[in-house]
Design a protein around this motif. Structure first.
Motif, PDB file in Angstrom:
ATOM      1  N   ARG A  42       0.823  -1.205   0.000  1.00 56.51           N
ATOM      2  CA  ARG A  42       0.000   0.000   0.000  1.00 56.51           C
ATOM      3  C   ARG A  42       0.866   1.267   0.000  1.00 56.51           C
ATOM      4  O   ARG A  42       0.554   2.243  -0.668  1.00 56.51           O
ATOM      5  CB  ARG A  42      -0.941  -0.001   1.206  1.00 56.51           C
ATOM      6  CG  ARG A  42      -2.081  -1.004   1.089  1.00 56.51           C
ATOM      7  CD  ARG A  42      -3.016  -0.919   2.294  1.00 56.51           C
ATOM      8  NE  ARG A  42      -4.124  -1.840   2.165  1.00 56.51           N
ATOM      9  CZ  ARG A  42      -5.247  -1.578   1.496  1.00 56.51           C
ATOM     10  NH1 ARG A  42      -5.375  -0.397   0.904  1.00 56.51           N
ATOM     11  NH2 ARG A  42      -6.209  -2.457   1.420  1.00 56.51           N
ATOM     12  N   ALA A  43       1.961   1.238   0.770  1.00 56.12           N
ATOM     13  CA  ALA A  43       2.855   2.395   0.830  1.00 56.12           C
ATOM     14  C   ALA A  43       3.484   2.660  -0.534  1.00 56.12           C
ATOM     15  O   ALA A  43       3.600   3.807  -0.983  1.00 56.12           O
ATOM     16  CB  ALA A  43       3.944   2.170   1.873  1.00 56.12           C
ATOM     17  N   SER A  44       3.867   1.592  -1.225  1.00 60.02           N
ATOM     18  CA  SER A  44       4.450   1.738  -2.551  1.00 60.02           C
ATOM     19  C   SER A  44       3.418   2.238  -3.559  1.00 60.02           C
ATOM     20  O   SER A  44       3.702   3.104  -4.391  1.00 60.02           O
ATOM     21  CB  SER A  44       5.020   0.395  -3.023  1.00 60.02           C
ATOM     22  OG  SER A  44       5.617   0.517  -4.291  1.00 60.02           O
ATOM     23  N   ALA A  45       2.204   1.695  -3.475  1.00 58.97           N
ATOM     24  CA  ALA A  45       1.135   2.130  -4.387  1.00 58.97           C
ATOM     25  C   ALA A  45       0.811   3.605  -4.174  1.00 58.97           C
ATOM     26  O   ALA A  45       0.620   4.359  -5.135  1.00 58.97           O
ATOM     27  CB  ALA A  45      -0.115   1.274  -4.179  1.00 58.97           C
ATOM     28  N   TYR A  46       0.760   4.032  -2.917  1.00 59.50           N
ATOM     29  CA  TYR A  46       0.456   5.430  -2.599  1.00 59.50           C
ATOM     30  C   TYR A  46       1.544   6.351  -3.152  1.00 59.50           C
ATOM     31  O   TYR A  46       1.260   7.397  -3.761  1.00 59.50           O
ATOM     32  CB  TYR A  46       0.347   5.608  -1.088  1.00 59.50           C
ATOM     33  CG  TYR A  46       0.157   7.047  -0.650  1.00 59.50           C
ATOM     34  CD1 TYR A  46      -1.082   7.673  -0.773  1.00 59.50           C
ATOM     35  CD2 TYR A  46       1.228   7.775  -0.132  1.00 59.50           C
ATOM     36  CE1 TYR A  46      -1.244   8.996  -0.385  1.00 59.50           C
ATOM     37  CE2 TYR A  46       1.071   9.093   0.247  1.00 59.50           C
ATOM     38  CZ  TYR A  46      -0.163   9.703   0.131  1.00 59.50           C
ATOM     39  OH  TYR A  46      -0.316  11.017   0.504  1.00 59.50           O
ATOM     40  N   ALA A  47       2.807   5.956  -2.970  1.00 53.88           N
ATOM     41  CA  ALA A  47       3.919   6.797  -3.410  1.00 53.88           C
ATOM     42  C   ALA A  47       3.973   6.926  -4.922  1.00 53.88           C
ATOM     43  O   ALA A  47       4.445   7.933  -5.450  1.00 53.88           O
ATOM     44  CB  ALA A  47       5.239   6.227  -2.893  1.00 53.88           C
ATOM     45  N   ASN A  48       3.481   5.917  -5.624  1.00 58.36           N
ATOM     46  CA  ASN A  48       3.586   5.907  -7.081  1.00 58.36           C
ATOM     47  C   ASN A  48       2.286   6.254  -7.801  1.00 58.36           C
ATOM     48  O   ASN A  48       2.241   6.242  -9.032  1.00 58.36           O
ATOM     49  CB  ASN A  48       4.090   4.544  -7.544  1.00 58.36           C
ATOM     50  CG  ASN A  48       5.543   4.333  -7.174  1.00 58.36           C
ATOM     51  OD1 ASN A  48       6.442   4.878  -7.801  1.00 58.36           O
ATOM     52  ND2 ASN A  48       5.789   3.547  -6.130  1.00 58.36           N
ATOM     53  N   ALA A  49       1.228   6.556  -7.035  1.00 63.55           N
ATOM     54  CA  ALA A  49      -0.034   6.981  -7.646  1.00 63.55           C
ATOM     55  C   ALA A  49       0.092   8.446  -8.060  1.00 63.55           C
ATOM     56  O   ALA A  49       0.310   9.311  -7.218  1.00 63.55           O
ATOM     57  CB  ALA A  49      -1.177   6.805  -6.659  1.00 63.55           C
ATOM     58  N   PRO A  50       0.002   8.750  -9.339  1.00 65.95           N
ATOM     59  CA  PRO A  50       0.199  10.139  -9.790  1.00 65.95           C
ATOM     60  C   PRO A  50      -0.891  11.064  -9.279  1.00 65.95           C
ATOM     61  O   PRO A  50      -2.010  10.631  -9.009  1.00 65.95           O
ATOM     62  CB  PRO A  50       0.154  10.015 -11.322  1.00 65.95           C
ATOM     63  CG  PRO A  50      -0.622   8.765 -11.585  1.00 65.95           C
ATOM     64  CD  PRO A  50      -0.299   7.832 -10.448  1.00 65.95           C
ATOM     65  N   PRO A  51      -0.583  12.354  -9.142  1.00 64.45           N
ATOM     66  CA  PRO A  51      -1.581  13.314  -8.672  1.00 64.45           C
ATOM     67  C   PRO A  51      -2.684  13.519  -9.707  1.00 64.45           C
ATOM     68  O   PRO A  51      -2.469  13.312 -10.907  1.00 64.45           O
ATOM     69  CB  PRO A  51      -0.768  14.597  -8.473  1.00 64.45           C
ATOM     70  CG  PRO A  51       0.357  14.467  -9.463  1.00 64.45           C
ATOM     71  CD  PRO A  51       0.710  13.006  -9.452  1.00 64.45           C
ATOM     72  N   ILE A  52      -3.850  13.920  -9.239  1.00 67.15           N
ATOM     73  CA  ILE A  52      -4.954  14.245 -10.151  1.00 67.15           C
ATOM     74  C   ILE A  52      -4.698  15.618 -10.754  1.00 67.15           C
ATOM     75  O   ILE A  52      -4.522  16.601 -10.029  1.00 67.15           O
ATOM     76  CB  ILE A  52      -6.303  14.242  -9.406  1.00 67.15           C
ATOM     77  CG1 ILE A  52      -6.603  12.839  -8.864  1.00 67.15           C
ATOM     78  CG2 ILE A  52      -7.429  14.716 -10.315  1.00 67.15           C
ATOM     79  CD1 ILE A  52      -7.842  12.770  -8.000  1.00 67.15           C
ATOM     80  N   MET A  53      -4.636  15.685 -12.065  1.00 64.15           N
ATOM     81  CA  MET A  53      -4.381  16.948 -12.746  1.00 64.15           C
ATOM     82  C   MET A  53      -5.677  17.748 -12.869  1.00 64.15           C
ATOM     83  O   MET A  53      -6.670  17.261 -13.426  1.00 64.15           O
ATOM     84  CB  MET A  53      -3.793  16.691 -14.133  1.00 64.15           C
ATOM     85  CG  MET A  53      -2.460  15.955 -14.105  1.00 64.15           C
ATOM     86  SD  MET A  53      -1.155  16.973 -13.374  1.00 64.15           S
ATOM     87  CE  MET A  53       0.093  15.716 -13.021  1.00 64.15           C
ATOM     88  N   ILE A  54      -5.663  18.948 -12.336  1.00 63.06           N
ATOM     89  CA  ILE A  54      -6.846  19.802 -12.423  1.00 63.06           C
ATOM     90  C   ILE A  54      -7.067  20.193 -13.883  1.00 63.06           C
ATOM     91  O   ILE A  54      -6.152  20.687 -14.539  1.00 63.06           O
ATOM     92  CB  ILE A  54      -6.664  21.061 -11.560  1.00 63.06           C
ATOM     93  CG1 ILE A  54      -6.522  20.661 -10.082  1.00 63.06           C
ATOM     94  CG2 ILE A  54      -7.823  22.030 -11.759  1.00 63.06           C
ATOM     95  CD1 ILE A  54      -6.236  21.815  -9.155  1.00 63.06           C
ATOM     96  N   PRO A  55      -8.260  19.961 -14.428  1.00 61.49           N
ATOM     97  CA  PRO A  55      -8.511  20.262 -15.852  1.00 61.49           C
ATOM     98  C   PRO A  55      -8.283  21.737 -16.173  1.00 61.49           C
ATOM     99  O   PRO A  55      -8.680  22.616 -15.412  1.00 61.49           O
ATOM    100  CB  PRO A  55      -9.988  19.879 -16.032  1.00 61.49           C
ATOM    101  CG  PRO A  55     -10.272  18.911 -14.927  1.00 61.49           C
ATOM    102  CD  PRO A  55      -9.434  19.366 -13.772  1.00 61.49           C
TER     103      PRO A  55
END
Length: 204
Positions: A42-55
């Motif tokens: 979970r820690a690895s998935a969280y660190a590698n989940a890209p940020p949501i780009m504001i449209p």
């Protein structure tokens, strides 16, 4: 365990298996990593989940200086947090691709644009680690814009010495509490680090 967010996950078991598929229309590689515990995964998935780009369509001005976007003053995204910023020196700076996970860098660029807010926060976080200031470091991490799985690779620093990961800075800061927080709570790897952006290196 294989997770869609971990398809290009740069941190994991160095003995990971890679599955490649090549065709005239599609070339990709999927890496499957194994973790000792669910918390590590979970820690690895969280660190590698890209940020949501504001449209861009929903943002008509720079989110830092409020300058209106126009035909000649186009918006760009901060690749670390996803906000819309302008090209002004006070709002936008450039990082090496090393400073964000490969999953954040969808265009495979050698350098990426980030907001000066993330830049300043990351520098303060590094200084807090080097000075052994546990409370300050944790507080800055909780903003959500600090990534513990990538190195500090600021231009002036990389000219003088190798890039340092947060775990290295905490060790140099001689703070056992910070080191334990990074390893035991945040599950930062300390042996071998392998990323899509850099060669495999020893983690200390």
């Amino acid at each position: 365990n294989t997770n869609s967010k971990l398809a290009n996950n740069p941190i994991g078991n160095p003995n990971s298996n890679s599955f490649s598929n090549s065709s005239s229309n599609n070339n990709f590689t999927v890496k499957a990593f194994s973790f000792r515990t669910e918390k590590e995964a979970r820690a690895s998935a969280y660190a590698n989940a890209p940020p949501i780009m504001i449209p861009f369509d929903s943002c008509h001005e720079c989110m830092l200086c409020n300058t209106k976007f126009t035909l000649f003053k186009r918006p760009r995204h901060c690749r670390n947090c996803g906000i819309c910023i302008c090209s002004n020196y006070d709002c936008c700076t450039v990082w090496s691709k090393k400073m964000i996970p490969e999953t954040f860098n969808i265009k495979k660029e050698s350098t990426v644009k980030v907001c000066t807010s993330c830049h300043a926060l990351t520098k303060r976080f590094q200084h807090a680690l080097l000075q052994g200031r546990y409370g300050s470091a944790v507080e800055m991490y909780l903003t959500g814009n600090i990534n513990l799985r990538v190195p500090f690779a600021f231009k002036k620093q990389t000219k003088k010495k190798e890039s340092m990961f947060p775990i290295h800075c905490a060790i140099e800061g001689q703070s056992e509490k910070l080191v334990r927080w990074l390893v035991d709570v945040q599950h930062c790897p300390i042996h071998v680090l392998s990323t899509g952006n850099t060669n495999r290196s020893s983690g200390g």
